[in-house]
Design an enzyme around this catalytic site. Structure first.
Site, PDB file in Angstrom:
ATOM      1  N   THR A  99      45.944  38.040  45.924  1.00 18.33           N
ATOM      2  CA  THR A  99      46.337  37.082  46.703  1.00 18.33           C
ATOM      3  C   THR A  99      45.233  35.908  46.895  1.00 18.33           C
ATOM      4  OG1 THR A  99      47.954  38.328  47.928  1.00 18.33           O
ATOM      5  CG2 THR A  99      47.249  35.892  48.882  1.00 18.33           C
ATOM      6  N   LYS A 174      54.011  31.965  47.397  1.00 21.16           N
ATOM      7  CA  LYS A 174      53.264  33.229  48.348  1.00 21.16           C
ATOM      8  C   LYS A 174      52.721  32.552  49.534  1.00 21.16           C
ATOM      9  CE  LYS A 174      51.085  37.034  49.787  1.00 21.16           C
ATOM     10  NZ  LYS A 174      51.426  38.287  49.986  1.00 21.16           N
ATOM     11  N   LYS A 249      44.038  35.801  56.488  1.00 23.17           N
ATOM     12  CA  LYS A 249      43.374  35.349  55.223  1.00 23.17           C
ATOM     13  C   LYS A 249      44.675  34.448  54.362  1.00 23.17           C
ATOM     14  CE  LYS A 249      43.021  37.162  50.245  1.00 23.17           C
ATOM     15  NZ  LYS A 249      43.084  38.091  49.148  1.00 23.17           N
TER      16      LYS A 249
HETATM   17  P1  NAD Z   1      41.739  46.663  49.018  1.00 27.33           P
HETATM   18  O1  NAD Z   1      40.511  46.086  49.805  1.00 27.33           O
HETATM   19  O2  NAD Z   1      42.279  47.946  49.594  1.00 27.33           O
HETATM   20  O3  NAD Z   1      41.434  46.723  47.610  1.00 27.33           O
HETATM   21  C1  NAD Z   1      40.589  45.943  46.669  1.00 27.33           C
HETATM   22  C2  NAD Z   1      39.871  47.054  45.802  1.00 27.33           C
HETATM   23  O4  NAD Z   1      38.830  46.011  44.911  1.00 27.33           O
HETATM   24  C3  NAD Z   1      38.857  47.687  46.453  1.00 27.33           C
HETATM   25  O5  NAD Z   1      38.949  49.163  46.114  1.00 27.33           O
HETATM   26  C4  NAD Z   1      37.449  47.208  45.985  1.00 27.33           C
HETATM   27  O6  NAD Z   1      36.568  48.376  46.019  1.00 27.33           O
HETATM   28  C5  NAD Z   1      37.939  46.815  44.531  1.00 27.33           C
HETATM   29  N1  NAD Z   1      37.061  45.887  43.965  1.00 27.33           N
HETATM   30  C6  NAD Z   1      36.364  44.843  44.661  1.00 27.33           C
HETATM   31  N2  NAD Z   1      35.425  44.116  43.778  1.00 27.33           N
HETATM   32  C7  NAD Z   1      35.816  44.808  42.264  1.00 27.33           C
HETATM   33  C8  NAD Z   1      35.113  44.540  41.177  1.00 27.33           C
HETATM   34  N3  NAD Z   1      34.575  43.570  40.870  1.00 27.33           N
HETATM   35  N4  NAD Z   1      35.795  45.459  40.179  1.00 27.33           N
HETATM   36  C9  NAD Z   1      36.687  46.352  40.467  1.00 27.33           C
HETATM   37  N5  NAD Z   1      37.235  46.664  41.629  1.00 27.33           N
HETATM   38  C10 NAD Z   1      36.721  45.708  42.691  1.00 27.33           C
HETATM   39  O7  NAD Z   1      42.519  45.548  49.112  1.00 27.33           O
HETATM   40  P2  NAD Z   1      44.161  45.719  48.927  1.00 27.33           P
HETATM   41  O8  NAD Z   1      44.997  45.684  50.226  1.00 27.33           O
HETATM   42  O9  NAD Z   1      44.502  46.570  47.912  1.00 27.33           O
HETATM   43  O10 NAD Z   1      44.654  43.912  48.299  1.00 27.33           O
HETATM   44  C11 NAD Z   1      44.416  43.776  47.105  1.00 27.33           C
HETATM   45  C12 NAD Z   1      44.809  42.196  47.070  1.00 27.33           C
HETATM   46  O11 NAD Z   1      46.255  42.375  47.248  1.00 27.33           O
HETATM   47  C13 NAD Z   1      44.456  41.093  47.972  1.00 27.33           C
HETATM   48  O12 NAD Z   1      44.298  40.087  47.506  1.00 27.33           O
HETATM   49  C14 NAD Z   1      45.361  41.200  49.107  1.00 27.33           C
HETATM   50  O13 NAD Z   1      45.321  39.872  49.822  1.00 27.33           O
HETATM   51  C15 NAD Z   1      46.666  41.363  48.511  1.00 27.33           C
HETATM   52  N6  NAD Z   1      47.747  41.799  49.159  1.00 27.33           N
HETATM   53  C16 NAD Z   1      47.824  42.900  49.956  1.00 27.33           C
HETATM   54  C17 NAD Z   1      48.835  43.650  50.581  1.00 27.33           C
HETATM   55  C18 NAD Z   1      48.432  44.455  51.714  1.00 27.33           C
HETATM   56  O14 NAD Z   1      49.457  44.966  52.418  1.00 27.33           O
HETATM   57  N7  NAD Z   1      47.270  45.461  51.545  1.00 27.33           N
HETATM   58  C19 NAD Z   1      49.805  42.925  50.542  1.00 27.33           C
HETATM   59  C20 NAD Z   1      50.109  41.735  49.740  1.00 27.33           C
HETATM   60  C21 NAD Z   1      49.023  41.249  49.084  1.00 27.33           C
END
Ligand code: NAD
Length: 305
Positions: A99, A174, A249
């Protein structure tokens, strides 16, 4: 079988990558966190250290990262090395499921196309539970051709997929949806607090509103008081669910788009301010529906004043 380079194996990306691997796709996975890599390996993902070499093998480079700046850095590189856009084969699809800001999504897609690649944004809703179950909703911004190509992958990870238009419009859909969600969750909480003060039983108010014009997801799925909807976070001390930090966010992204487009949207701006403040404190890690406690407290203060 499609070869997917999957970057970001966190709460969402981890199970999404696992589902792709379980469906028979070759998934090359990368994350900065060793535990995330370990978990992914156990789920059938081939973890990699050289992402540029992996990008050269991939049909699709899929990102699931915390924010847009990271997506742009991965695409273009941070130190002038051209990033994965320089490493991938021409025509590779860069599919971002994070997102991120609409403007950044458009920038990422333009950079991909300028480098001879193809691009799509496909942010999700449905949370970690949906990611694990493969029932996410995807909002897709892409050309018809790219949409058709990524659809089989999205169908593995999701249950509801909407093609919203050209690149960037998945993110637009979204943030519009989540702006409504932020506003309605506050509206439902205000109604319950007012009802409590007036002596209404929660269940009675729920029975009326859930069948009347106040009906919405924030009430019938994410009811902010315990009882009427047994599965809602209010029944488990507001364990998320959808954490306050994520709502803050998304509303921040909505605010950026409102400002960029010059849209007044008083309620969207108010919801953004409320969630930004709430998520700066204990609301960050709790389900966003717990904002009812904040509303209850400020209501008390005012009536005593
Ligand atoms: P998260 O923090 O659990 O996972 C993100 C991952 O990216 C982490 O493991 C981090 O180490 C990794 N990362 C960071 N920089 C990196 C790089 N350069 N290369 C490779 N990996 C890297 O976050 P999440 O909850 O999985 O969310 C991910 C996305 O999904 C976000 O944009 C969030 O807004 C969106 N989202 C999350 C949810 C939710 O409920 N968690 C729901 C809808 C959308």
């Amino acid at each position: 079988m499609t070869t997917v380079l999957f970057l970001g194996l966190g709460h969402m990306g981890g199970p999404m990558a696992a589902n792709l691997a379980a469906a028979g796709h070759r998934v090359l996975g990368f994350d900065l966190v060793p535990e995330a890599l370990e978990k992914a390996r156990a789920a059938g993902v081939e973890t990699v250290t050289d992402t540029a070499a992996a990008a050269a093998e991939a049909d699709v480079v899929l990102t699931m990262l915390p924010h847009g700046r990271l997506v742009l850095d991965v695409y273009r590189g941070e130190d002038g090395d051209g990033g994965l856009l320089a490493a991938a084969r021409p025509g590779t699809v860069f599919l971002d499921c994070s997102t991120i800001d609409v403007a950044e999504a458009r920038e990422a897609a333009a950079a991909a196309e300028a480098a001879g690649m193809r691009a799509a944004d496909a942010p999700v809703s449905g949370g970690q539970v949906g990611a694990e179950a493969g029932t996410l909703a995807f909002m897709v911004g892409a050309s018809d051709e790219v949409y058709a190509e990524v659809l089989p992958l999205l169908e593995v990870m999701g249950a509801r997929i909407v093609h919203c238009g050209a690149a960037g419009l998945g993110q637009a859909a979204k943030i519009c949806n989540n702006m409504v969600l932020g506003i309605t969750q506050i509206a439902v909480a205000e109604a319950f607090v007012l009802g409590e003060r007036l002596g209404l039983q929660r269940q009675a108010l729920y029975d009326v509103m859930s069948k009347a014009s106040g009906q919405c997801w924030s009430l019938t799925t994410n009811c902010p008081v315990p009882g009427p909807v047994p599965g809602s976070p209010a029944n488990r001390d507001f364990q998320p669910g959808f954490a306050g930090a994520l709502m803050a966010k998304d509303l921040g992204l909505a605010l950026a788009a409102l400002d960029e487009q010059g849209v007044a949207a008083d309620l969207g701006r108010l919801a953004q301010a409320k969630y930004a403040e709430y998520a700066a404190g204990e609301g960050a890690a709790r389900d966003f529906s717990s904002i009812i406690e904040d509303i209850r407290a400020s209501h008390t203060d005012r009536s005593e004043a």
